[in-house]
Scaffold this motif. Structure first.
Motif, PDB file in Angstrom:
ATOM      1  N   GLN A   1       0.820  -1.210   0.000  1.00 53.63           N
ATOM      2  CA  GLN A   1       0.000   0.000   0.000  1.00 53.63           C
ATOM      3  C   GLN A   1       0.854   1.260   0.000  1.00 53.63           C
ATOM      4  N   GLY A   2       0.593   2.187  -0.927  1.00 53.23           N
ATOM      5  CA  GLY A   2       1.229   3.501  -0.941  1.00 53.23           C
ATOM      6  C   GLY A   2       0.327   4.531  -0.298  1.00 53.23           C
ATOM      7  N   PHE A   3       0.909   5.640   0.172  1.00 47.88           N
ATOM      8  CA  PHE A   3       0.119   6.696   0.817  1.00 47.88           C
ATOM      9  C   PHE A   3       0.919   7.998   0.824  1.00 47.88           C
ATOM     10  N   PHE A   4       0.212   9.110   0.969  1.00 44.79           N
ATOM     11  CA  PHE A   4       0.852  10.421   1.028  1.00 44.79           C
ATOM     12  C   PHE A   4       1.124  10.837   2.470  1.00 44.79           C
ATOM     13  N   VAL A   5       2.240  11.541   2.653  1.00 43.44           N
ATOM     14  CA  VAL A   5       2.558  12.232   3.901  1.00 43.44           C
ATOM     15  C   VAL A   5       2.990  13.648   3.554  1.00 43.44           C
ATOM     16  N   THR A   6       3.001  14.535   4.538  1.00 40.88           N
ATOM     17  CA  THR A   6       3.484  15.894   4.328  1.00 40.88           C
ATOM     18  C   THR A   6       4.626  16.192   5.278  1.00 40.88           C
TER      19      THR A   6
END
Length: 245
Positions: A189-194
């Motif tokens: 699973q890929g995901f965004f972070v800031t």
């Protein structure tokens, strides 16, 4: 669908989808004069790097379909570090001509992913990397079709746009539209972070084995976005075979 590889040296060309494959470049200048845009991806999937891959063109737009993606190779294990970056804008929010608001965090997005063939704790991941991340991660669900009624994103102008509310946020308050105090990111699973705001800079985040536990729910149902029943298999360079279910 946002992906990451749970095995070493997996080539994007081995992914069964014939769709487009991109990665997110945090600091590249886009057509709206802000920073951040999608760029074509190819070659080996880097450890803990996130990639966006469109589903097969044969898929139906109105009915869910399964896509089995086997990952063959040596399972990744131990500490995994990945670089993250941020742009140079730290000012006040403003609006683009297309009506989209730009914030100081628009040039801080980084697309990463679970590097292991097992699920990880979101809570522990955010806690371990709290010095460089804002304290939330965002998982793409692709729950609705693109529409001409949705405003373009900050990085481009399009006739049809995806719904930004199809991102599910998770932070330490557990607001993942779930009653669980923790959430578990499945293998692949890929995901965004800031990255936390500041002047243009780069840093790194770390995935460690302490994010993993055999009791954590893995990607064998609704926990993986956007596929219903992904199958992930791993094969070492030796004769031993390990099947992760």
């Amino acid at each position: 669908v946002y992906w990451s590889s749970p095995v070493k040296n997996f080539n994007l060309s081995s992914h069964p989808s014939n769709g487009l494959k991109y990665l997110w470049n945090t600091t590249v200048i886009n057509s709206n004069g802000t920073q951040g845009n999608w760029q074509p991806a190819s070659g080996i999937m880097n450890a803990a790097k996130g990639y966006i891959i469109s589903g097969p063109s044969s898929f139906n737009n109105s009915a869910n379909q399964n896509l089995e993606v086997p990952f063959f190779g040596e399972p990744q294990n131990g500490d995994v570090n990945i670089s993250i970056s941020r742009g140079n804008y730290t000012g006040s929010n403003y609006f683009l001509p297309n009506g989209v608001q730009v914030t100081n965090l628009e040039d801080n997005w980084n697309l990463v992913g679970n590097p292991y063939p097992s699920s990880i704790s979101c809570r522990d991941f955010l806690t371990n990397n709290s010095s460089v991340l804002t304290g939330a991660l965002y998982i793409w669900t692709h729950s609705s079709l693109p529409s001409p009624l949705i405003n373009s994103p900050f990085y481009q102008n399009f006739s049809y746009n995806y719904n930004p509310f199809d991102y599910i946020p998770y932070n330490l308050t557990g607001n993942l539209a779930s009653t669980n105090p923790d959430y578990f990111i499945g293998a692949g699973q890929g995901f965004f972070v800031t990255m936390v705001d500041g002047t243009a800079n780069s840093s790194s985040i770390t995935f460690t084995n302490n994010l993993r536990n055999k009791t954590y729910t893995n990607a064998t149902g609704t926990d993986f976005f956007r596929l219903a029943n992904p199958t992930i298999s791993s094969e070492t360079s030796e004769l031993n075979r390990i099947w992760i279910d």
